[in-house]
Each structure stands twice: as C-alpha cells, then as structure tokens.
Design a protein around this motif. Structure first.
Motif, PDB file in Angstrom:
ATOM      1  N   UNK A  26       0.841  -1.195   0.000  1.00  0.00           N
ATOM      2  CA  UNK A  26       0.000   0.000   0.000  1.00  0.00           C
ATOM      3  C   UNK A  26       0.879   1.249   0.000  1.00  0.00           C
ATOM      4  N   UNK A  27       0.572   2.188  -0.866  1.00  0.00           N
ATOM      5  CA  UNK A  27       1.338   3.427  -0.944  1.00  0.00           C
ATOM      6  C   UNK A  27       2.468   3.378  -1.962  1.00  0.00           C
ATOM      7  N   UNK A  28       2.837   2.207  -2.450  1.00  0.00           N
ATOM      8  CA  UNK A  28       3.871   2.078  -3.469  1.00  0.00           C
ATOM      9  C   UNK A  28       3.240   2.113  -4.851  1.00  0.00           C
ATOM     10  N   UNK A  29       4.074   2.294  -5.860  1.00  0.00           N
ATOM     11  CA  UNK A  29       3.588   2.327  -7.232  1.00  0.00           C
ATOM     12  C   UNK A  29       4.388   1.347  -8.073  1.00  0.00           C
ATOM     13  N   UNK A  30       3.776   0.804  -9.106  1.00  0.00           N
ATOM     14  CA  UNK A  30       4.487  -0.103 -10.008  1.00  0.00           C
ATOM     15  C   UNK A  30       5.503   0.668 -10.839  1.00  0.00           C
ATOM     16  N   UNK A  31       5.155   1.874 -11.246  1.00  0.00           N
ATOM     17  CA  UNK A  31       6.029   2.704 -12.069  1.00  0.00           C
ATOM     18  C   UNK A  31       6.032   4.094 -11.468  1.00  0.00           C
ATOM     19  N   UNK A  32       7.194   4.597 -11.131  1.00  0.00           N
ATOM     20  CA  UNK A  32       7.270   5.888 -10.445  1.00  0.00           C
ATOM     21  C   UNK A  32       7.616   7.033 -11.366  1.00  0.00           C
ATOM     22  N   UNK A  33       7.879   6.765 -12.624  1.00  0.00           N
ATOM     23  CA  UNK A  33       8.170   7.830 -13.574  1.00  0.00           C
ATOM     24  C   UNK A  33       9.611   7.791 -14.034  1.00  0.00           C
ATOM     25  N   UNK A  34       9.945   8.740 -14.886  1.00  0.00           N
ATOM     26  CA  UNK A  34      11.296   8.802 -15.436  1.00  0.00           C
ATOM     27  C   UNK A  34      11.905  10.166 -15.151  1.00  0.00           C
ATOM     28  N   UNK A  35      13.222  10.202 -15.093  1.00  0.00           N
ATOM     29  CA  UNK A  35      13.932  11.472 -14.948  1.00  0.00           C
ATOM     30  C   UNK A  35      14.812  11.667 -16.168  1.00  0.00           C
ATOM     31  N   UNK A  36      14.937  12.909 -16.582  1.00  0.00           N
ATOM     32  CA  UNK A  36      15.751  13.235 -17.744  1.00  0.00           C
ATOM     33  C   UNK A  36      16.896  14.129 -17.290  1.00  0.00           C
ATOM     34  N   UNK A  37      18.107  13.688 -17.550  1.00  0.00           N
ATOM     35  CA  UNK A  37      19.298  14.466 -17.242  1.00  0.00           C
ATOM     36  C   UNK A  37      19.997  14.824 -18.543  1.00  0.00           C
ATOM     37  N   UNK A  38      20.186  16.126 -18.769  1.00  0.00           N
ATOM     38  CA  UNK A  38      20.864  16.592 -19.969  1.00  0.00           C
ATOM     39  C   UNK A  38      22.324  16.817 -19.599  1.00  0.00           C
TER      40      UNK A  38
END
Length: 65
Positions: A26-38
């Motif tokens: 509970x409270x966790x996610x399967x996919x938390x998103x992506x980060x982009x580093x230039x």
C-alpha cells in the motif's frame, strides 16, 4: 479431455494471473516515472533547461497511483 474442463482451466488461469497489484505494498507504485538528465557540455544552462522542459512529457507510461 472434456471441452468444458479445458475452458474451466483456462478461466481459472486467466483470473489468477491478471492481478498485477496483488503484491504491491500500500502506498507504493508499479512505475514511479522517469527522470531526464541533460549532460551535454556544448549547451548553455538556458539551452539545457529548455531541452529538459521540452522532453519531460515524452516518457511513457504515465505513473500509476
């Protein structure tokens, strides 16, 4: 094998295998998103910021709740 028995086994298999969130706490996610580093040294800070802002919406899928 009996046709009804085979259909029953397939139905049981489908119902037990389709629950993806069964083991997610509970409270966790399967996919938390992506980060982009230039990391391009030829771009100025302003250009890097612009590239980062333009590409933030590109990663898929959207994070789930």
């Amino acid at each position: 094998m009996n046709k009804q028995f085979l259909i029953f086994l397939c139905a049981i298999f489908l119902f037990t295998s389709c629950n993806l969130t069964k083991f997610v706490p509970e409270g966790d996610a399967l996919y938390t998103g992506a980060t982009i580093n230039v990391k391009d040294s030829t771009l100025s800070k302003k250009e890097r910021k612009k590239v980062k802002e333009e590409t933030e919406d590109l990663p898929r899928p959207k994070p789930n709740a």
